[in-house]
Design an enzyme around this catalytic site. Structure first.
Site, PDB file in Angstrom:
ATOM      1  N   GLY A  84       0.694  -1.230  -0.071  1.00  0.00           N
ATOM      2  CA  GLY A  84      -0.077   0.238  -0.080  1.00  0.00           C
ATOM      3  C   GLY A  84       0.737   1.230  -0.040  1.00  0.00           C
ATOM      4  CB  THR A  85       4.037   2.112   1.681  1.00  0.00           C
ATOM      5  OG1 THR A  85       3.350   1.971   3.074  1.00  0.00           O
ATOM      6  CG2 THR A  85       5.035   3.164   1.973  1.00  0.00           C
ATOM      7  CG  ASN A  87      -4.761   3.792   9.586  1.00  0.00           C
ATOM      8  OD1 ASN A  87      -5.036   4.888   8.914  1.00  0.00           O
ATOM      9  ND2 ASN A  87      -3.894   3.762  10.495  1.00  0.00           N
ATOM     10  CD  GLN A 108      -6.989  -0.592   7.289  1.00  0.00           C
ATOM     11  OE1 GLN A 108      -7.778  -1.319   7.415  1.00  0.00           O
ATOM     12  NE2 GLN A 108      -5.631  -0.504   7.843  1.00  0.00           N
ATOM     13  N   GLY A 124      -2.578  -5.887  -0.340  1.00  0.00           N
ATOM     14  CA  GLY A 124      -3.052  -7.256  -0.215  1.00  0.00           C
ATOM     15  C   GLY A 124      -3.323  -7.745   1.362  1.00  0.00           C
ATOM     16  CG  HIS A 125      -0.688  -6.668   4.900  1.00  0.00           C
ATOM     17  ND1 HIS A 125      -0.527  -6.335   6.214  1.00  0.00           N
ATOM     18  CD2 HIS A 125      -0.243  -5.577   4.089  1.00  0.00           C
ATOM     19  CE1 HIS A 125      -0.048  -5.096   6.316  1.00  0.00           C
ATOM     20  NE2 HIS A 125       0.062  -4.543   5.022  1.00  0.00           N
ATOM     21  CB  THR A 144      10.966 -10.166 -11.709  1.00  0.00           C
ATOM     22  OG1 THR A 144      12.040  -9.801 -12.789  1.00  0.00           O
ATOM     23  CG2 THR A 144      10.114 -11.568 -12.187  1.00  0.00           C
ATOM     24  CB  CYS A 188       6.699   4.003  21.441  1.00  0.00           C
ATOM     25  SG  CYS A 188       7.465   4.522  23.107  1.00  0.00           S
TER      26      CYS A 188
HETATM   27  N1  PLP Z   1      -2.835   3.082   4.330  1.00  0.00           N
HETATM   28  C1  PLP Z   1      -3.323   2.718   5.252  1.00  0.00           C
HETATM   29  C2  PLP Z   1      -4.943   3.315   5.373  1.00  0.00           C
HETATM   30  C3  PLP Z   1      -3.206   1.626   5.959  1.00  0.00           C
HETATM   31  O1  PLP Z   1      -3.779   1.230   7.014  1.00  0.00           O
HETATM   32  C4  PLP Z   1      -1.556   0.919   5.654  1.00  0.00           C
HETATM   33  C5  PLP Z   1      -1.239  -0.096   6.526  1.00  0.00           C
HETATM   34  O2  PLP Z   1      -1.444   0.046   7.943  1.00  0.00           O
HETATM   35  C6  PLP Z   1      -1.199   1.265   4.563  1.00  0.00           C
HETATM   36  C7  PLP Z   1      -1.842   2.476   3.993  1.00  0.00           C
HETATM   37  C8  PLP Z   1       0.109   0.865   4.076  1.00  0.00           C
HETATM   38  O3  PLP Z   1       0.084  -0.426   3.541  1.00  0.00           O
HETATM   39  P1  PLP Z   1       1.217  -1.404   3.501  1.00  0.00           P
HETATM   40  O4  PLP Z   1       1.550  -1.842   4.723  1.00  0.00           O
HETATM   41  O5  PLP Z   1       0.869  -2.457   2.479  1.00  0.00           O
HETATM   42  O6  PLP Z   1       2.495  -0.586   2.937  1.00  0.00           O
END
Ligand code: PLP
Length: 389
Positions: free
Chosen positions: A71-72, A150, A178, A199-200, A236, A324
């Site tokens: 996602g990042t 999130n 999310q 994905g996760h 790849t 923290c």
């Molecule tokens: N955006 C949101 C709203 C998230 O909750 C998260 C992960 O917690 C991410 C982006 C980042 O996703 P990833 O862990 O696949 O980089």
């Protein structure tokens, strides 16, 4: 000890069906999809099938789906592409409650001379739409707003926000990490130009993500390399994970009804079960439209980290609304942006459910948590039982 896993916004269990779909691509079918031979070619065919499945979940075209590593990466790619393709525009609009994948990128851009506007939210975590409208300018290159938060699960009206951006010819990206799989999405009928998923968060593995890029949107690759992903992302392909994600998207589509009925019912039961039994507790964003699986609850005059440690003794997994930072426990930027008082924000716990949770697990937490809070409060110099509300 049994694990009661209520931390699905952090990560989810990989669905057994997803594991089954992936296994052959580590063992027998390990070909490179770019290879000219049939052994690789058959994998390329499977990647296309996965792309179709992801597109179906998002109401998009397969050609608009770009596989990334997380996602990042999707969030970063969207914003950086918008800036690269609009070099004359140096203004970015986002919100105060974004995930660090956007928020820290915004800070990084601000240090490099971009102007980044963070639109505030109200006490329920809802985006201030007047301030949003006022933040759009002729030199705005891109808006990036999360679809669902999130920490609180609060859902932003991103389709309306995207239309407002489009009216001013501003690119619109949404972080849908999310929300994907939890509510229906039809990108075809929306003004959203780019959208990220991971994905996760939906029962596929870690390390695989998607960036949707609307057909016709100018795009600049973030990873420069080979011709993979039609030249839009070198490297790849993570074949097994892409195939797993395709399966997970298919399952998410099939389970969406359950998310909005069974999972929502269990979440609501947990919420009322805890807030009825524990004085001075409150759901953060409880009056806003929220994801069906998420609840953030504040317990006044206790430390979230202490609650987590004591729940861990019973195998209960959740997250706290503190981070923290430099040795001190700071309430999260999300709760601070909502103006939640410090004494409440410090004792915030996020529970996030999935279709794998059961009624017994929820009853277990409703049984175990009230005495934990009572015990922690009995140790607190600030807690006055006569003021319990
Ligand atoms: N955006 C949101 C709203 C998230 O909750 C998260 C992960 O917690 C991410 C982006 C980042 O996703 P990833 O862990 O696949 O980089």
């Amino acid at each position: 000890m049994k694990t009661v896993y209520l931390d699905n916004n952090a990560t989810t269990r990989v669905a057994p069906e997803v594991v089954d779909a992936m296994v052959p691509y580590f063992s027998e079918l390990y070909g490179n999809p770019s290879s000219a031979h049939r052994f690789g070619g058959q994998v390329a065919g499977k990647l296309n099938e996965a792309r179709e499945r992801v597109a179906a979940l998002l109401g998009a075209e397969p050609g608009e789906i770009l596989f990334t590593s997380c996602g990042t990466e999707s969030d970063n790619t969207a914003v950086m592409s918008a800036l690269a393709t609009n070099p004359g525009k140096r203004h970015v609009v986002t919100s105060r409650v974004e995930h660090p994948a956007i928020r820290t990128l915004g800070q990084h851009l601000a240090e490099r001379g971009y102007e980044v506007a963070e639109v505030p939210v109200d006490g329920e975590g809802m985006l201030d739409m007047d301030r949003y409208a006022g933040s759009l300018r002729p030199d705005t290159a891109v808006v990036s707003l999360m679809w669902a938060n999130n920490e609180t699960g609060v859902i932003f009206p991103v389709e309306e926000a995207a239309r407002m951006a489009r009216d001013q010819e501003i690119l619109f990206h949404t972080d849908a990490v999310q929300i994907a799989g939890k509510v229906p999405i039809r990108l075809k009928d929306s003004a959203i130009d780019m959208l990220s998923i991971s994905g996760h968060k939906l029962h596929a593995p870690k390390g695989i993500g998607v960036l949707y890029v609307r057909k016709g949107t100018k795009f600049s690759p973030y990873l420069i390399g080979g011709h993979q992903e039609r030249g839009r992302r070198g490297g790849t392909e993570n074949t097994a994970s892409i195939i797993g994600l395709g399966k997970a998207c298919e399952l998410a589509g099939a389970n969406m009804e359950r998310e909005n009925t069974e999972v929502r019912r269990l979440r609501d039961k947990l919420e009322t079960g805890l807030t009825d039994r524990i004085p001075n507790s409150k759901v953060n964003g409880g009056d806003a439209k929220r994801l069906p699986n998420t609840t953030s609850i504040s317990f006044e005059f206790v430390e979230g980290e202490s609650i987590l440690l004591m729940m861990d003794e019973f195998g209960i997994c959740a997250s706290s609304g503190s981070a923290c930072t430099s040795g001190s426990l700071q309430p999260s930027h999300v709760l601070r942006a909502m103006g939640i008082p410090f004494t409440m924000a410090h004792g915030s716990i996020r529970f996030s459910l999935s279709v794998y949770n059961t009624e017994e697990e929820i009853d277990f937490v409703i049984d175990k948590l009230p005495p934990i809070i009572e015990r922690l409060r009995s140790l607190s110099p600030y807690w006055d039982p006569s003021k319990a509300a």
